[in-house]
Design an enzyme around this catalytic site. Structure first.
Site, PDB file in Angstrom:
ATOM      1  N   LYS A 262       6.436   0.531  11.214  1.00 39.66           N
ATOM      2  CA  LYS A 262       5.748  -0.570  10.663  1.00 39.66           C
ATOM      3  C   LYS A 262       6.219  -0.510   8.945  1.00 39.66           C
ATOM      4  O   LYS A 262       6.959   0.291   8.581  1.00 39.66           O
ATOM      5  CB  LYS A 262       4.197  -0.149  10.601  1.00 39.66           C
ATOM      6  CG  LYS A 262       3.828   1.030   9.904  1.00 39.66           C
ATOM      7  CD  LYS A 262       2.288   1.563   9.998  1.00 39.66           C
ATOM      8  CE  LYS A 262       2.017   2.639   9.426  1.00 39.66           C
ATOM      9  NZ  LYS A 262       0.772   3.385   9.871  1.00 39.66           N
TER      10      LYS A 262
ATOM     11  N   ARG B 291     -11.990   2.699  10.721  1.00 41.95           N
ATOM     12  CA  ARG B 291     -10.831   1.821  10.654  1.00 41.95           C
ATOM     13  C   ARG B 291     -10.751   0.852  11.542  1.00 41.95           C
ATOM     14  O   ARG B 291     -11.525  -0.101  11.732  1.00 41.95           O
ATOM     15  CB  ARG B 291      -9.467   2.425   9.994  1.00 41.95           C
ATOM     16  CG  ARG B 291      -8.878   1.770   8.939  1.00 41.95           C
ATOM     17  CD  ARG B 291      -7.469   2.422   8.601  1.00 41.95           C
ATOM     18  NE  ARG B 291      -6.446   2.844   9.765  1.00 41.95           N
ATOM     19  CZ  ARG B 291      -5.284   3.342   9.310  1.00 41.95           C
ATOM     20  NH1 ARG B 291      -4.958   3.535   8.309  1.00 41.95           N
ATOM     21  NH2 ARG B 291      -4.441   3.649  10.531  1.00 41.95           N
TER      22      ARG B 291
ATOM     23  N   TYR C 272       9.043  -0.294 -24.491  1.00 45.90           N
ATOM     24  CA  TYR C 272       7.667  -1.120 -24.542  1.00 45.90           C
ATOM     25  C   TYR C 272       6.717  -0.180 -24.948  1.00 45.90           C
ATOM     26  O   TYR C 272       6.537   0.883 -24.563  1.00 45.90           O
ATOM     27  CB  TYR C 272       7.203  -1.887 -23.175  1.00 45.90           C
ATOM     28  CG  TYR C 272       8.091  -3.295 -23.037  1.00 45.90           C
ATOM     29  CD1 TYR C 272       8.152  -4.207 -23.780  1.00 45.90           C
ATOM     30  CD2 TYR C 272       8.885  -3.271 -21.709  1.00 45.90           C
ATOM     31  CE1 TYR C 272       8.882  -5.274 -23.405  1.00 45.90           C
ATOM     32  CE2 TYR C 272       9.245  -4.225 -21.437  1.00 45.90           C
ATOM     33  CZ  TYR C 272       9.561  -5.504 -22.447  1.00 45.90           C
ATOM     34  OH  TYR C 272      10.129  -6.811 -22.142  1.00 45.90           O
TER      35      TYR C 272
ATOM     36  N   MET D  10      10.887  -4.021 -16.437  1.00 45.71           N
ATOM     37  CA  MET D  10      11.003  -4.468 -15.210  1.00 45.71           C
ATOM     38  C   MET D  10      12.221  -4.212 -14.416  1.00 45.71           C
ATOM     39  O   MET D  10      12.398  -3.916 -13.416  1.00 45.71           O
ATOM     40  CB  MET D  10      10.885  -6.236 -15.296  1.00 45.71           C
ATOM     41  CG  MET D  10      10.841  -7.034 -14.027  1.00 45.71           C
ATOM     42  SD  MET D  10      10.936  -8.714 -14.190  1.00 45.71           S
ATOM     43  CE  MET D  10       9.307  -9.025 -14.988  1.00 45.71           C
TER      44      MET D  10
HETATM   45  C1  LIG Z   1       0.862   4.695  10.184  1.00 45.59           C
HETATM   46  C2  LIG Z   1       0.380   5.296  11.401  1.00 45.59           C
HETATM   47  C3  LIG Z   1       0.954   6.536  12.023  1.00 45.59           C
HETATM   48  C4  LIG Z   1       1.996   7.313  11.280  1.00 45.59           C
HETATM   49  O1  LIG Z   1       1.393   8.089  10.505  1.00 45.59           O
HETATM   50  P1  LIG Z   1       2.378   8.963   9.384  1.00 45.59           P
HETATM   51  O2  LIG Z   1       1.111   9.577   8.561  1.00 45.59           O
HETATM   52  O3  LIG Z   1       3.206   8.114   8.687  1.00 45.59           O
HETATM   53  O4  LIG Z   1       3.066  10.072  10.392  1.00 45.59           O
HETATM   54  C5  LIG Z   1       0.504   6.756  13.405  1.00 45.59           C
HETATM   55  N1  LIG Z   1      -0.479   6.259  14.095  1.00 45.59           N
HETATM   56  C6  LIG Z   1      -1.308   4.949  13.216  1.00 45.59           C
HETATM   57  C7  LIG Z   1      -2.278   4.658  14.030  1.00 45.59           C
HETATM   58  C8  LIG Z   1      -0.725   4.598  12.126  1.00 45.59           C
HETATM   59  O5  LIG Z   1      -1.503   3.667  11.454  1.00 45.59           O
END
Ligand SMILES: *Cc1c(COP(=O)(O)O)cnc(C)c1O
Length: 384
Positions: free
Chosen positions: A43, A142, A264, A312
């Site tokens: 992801k 979640r 800055y 920046m």
């Molecule tokens: C992001 C995610 C992972 C991977 O988690 P890491 O801590 O990066 O290894 C696995 N399962 C779900 C559902 C996630 O959202």
């Protein structure tokens, strides 16, 4: 390879990434037991490192299961997916998006009774029992079916009749705190649910979960951060290989004659005799602004403190203690790399490695190291 005019360079070591995956897979299945495997979470563009580069390298190494967060992330990777390789979408079918997932063979993770119904309808429409994963919430609150929804499904499985569940999963909230009591609670809950679906391979462990008790591993590991070099064992030395190296070019050297403020807000004062190097990287490149006056770079291996605020496009280092021959315009200062990894930078700025990685910029050129060779792409390196 890196254009002469570039002011920064990002190097992604795909060999190290593959090495990390192999190491994690070995934790899953030390004896290569059949039915035990390790996926890769891609992801957010493979945590900022470039999913279109990471995926083929992992496929070549034998990875057969991938996870992304959103349907569109899966769609941009379809042309790289061999027939036998599965890609799951963690957020499930979005409103109006199930047909496209069906059409492209993208597998949803079903997180709610609504999503189960949506997928059931999509399967009925094409008359095929299409694969899906069932996500049960065991304490993260979640995504995923609540305890009550899970119990309802266990007692009446008819909503699943039109589809083919191929995975049961849940996600750990505190895997990076091995002694947190929620880990054991989530494990017990997940074991209970998985006993109700004995035919389904189960998956619970993210990167840190793979370093907890072996009971957390089940049939499929789901690591993300550890693949990209983040430390899955908080507080212990990092067992993973370094994947990311970020270097910034020295644009200008300033020898300080009279004490003067730097950057800055004039938050740093350079004394007479100090030598400062201005480097062409800033928060627009994803370099954290919170690193101002707190982080370090390395000039030819010499630690050099970052002084003043992060602008920046620019940052300034005090290079007085590094050999003078190294501190010249055109020289490179390492901002992330061996000896000062993603987690070190994160610690210095109250961030987490995840944040540092996913913000890696697209303005500077990227070089990918793979199979001992290199492959370059000018800025916007991660665009498909
Ligand atoms: C992001 C995610 C992972 C991977 O988690 P890491 O801590 O990066 O290894 C696995 N399962 C779900 C559902 C996630 O959202």
């Amino acid at each position: 390879m890196i254009p002469e005019r570039a002011t920064a360079a990002l190097t992604i070591d795909l060999d190290a990434l593959v090495g990390n995956w192999r190491k994690l897979r070995a934790r899953m299945a030390p004896e290569r037991a059949s039915g035990i495997d390790c996926a890769a979470v891609l992801k957010a563009d493979a945590y900022g490192t470039g999913a279109r580069q990471a995926l083929p390298a992992l496929v070549e190494a034998g990875c057969r299961t991938f996870f992304v967060a959103q349907v569109d992330e899966a769609l941009t990777l379809l042309d790289l997916l061999p027939e036998s390789v599965r890609i799951f979408v963690l957020s499930g079918p979005p409103p109006g998006g199930a047909a496209e997932m069906v059409a492209h063979g993208v597998i949803p993770v079903l997180n709610s009774p609504d999503q189960i119904a949506t997928w059931g309808e999509a399967c009925s429409k094409v008359g095929r029992r299409l694969p899906c994963a069932l996500h049960v919430d065991t304490g993260m609150t979640r995504l995923g079916l609540s305890w009550r929804e899970t119990q309802t499904l266990i007692h009446d499985r008819s909503p699943l009749a039109a589809m083919e569940p191929v995975l049961l999963m849940s996600h750990l909230a505190c895997a990076d705190e091995p002694n947190h009591p929620l880990n054991a609670q989530q494990l017990a809950t997940f074991q209970q649910v998985s006993r109700a679906f004995p035919q389904l391979p189960a998956s619970l462990a993210n990167s840190s979960g793979l370093f907890l008790d072996p009971a957390f591993r089940f049939e499929l590991g789901r690591p993300g951060i550890a693949l990209y070099g983040g430390n899955p064992t908080a507080g212990a030395p990092n067992p993973m290989g370094q994947v990311v190296r970020l270097q910034g070019k020295i644009l200008q050297i300033r020898q300080i004659d009279t004490p003067c403020p730097v950057g800055y807000g004039a938050t740093h004062h350079a004394g007479a005799g100090r030598r400062l190097a201005t480097v062409g990287v800033g928060y627009a490149d994803g370099y954290p602004r919170a690193a101002g006056n707190r982080s370090m770079g390395r000039l030819g291996g010499w630690p050099v403190p970052l002084v003043g605020r992060v602008s920046m496009d620019l940052i300034t280092f005090d290079v007085t203690d590094a050999p003078e021959r190294l501190a010249h315009p055109g020289g490179w200062i390492e901002l992330i790399g061996p000896g000062h990894g993603v987690d070190d930078l994160a610690d210095e700025c109250d961030a987490v490695g995840y944040e540092i990685l996913t913000r890696l910029g697209s303005r500077y050129p990227r070089t990918y190291l793979f199979n001992g060779g290199t492959q370059s792409s000018a800025g916007q390196g991660n665009a498909p």
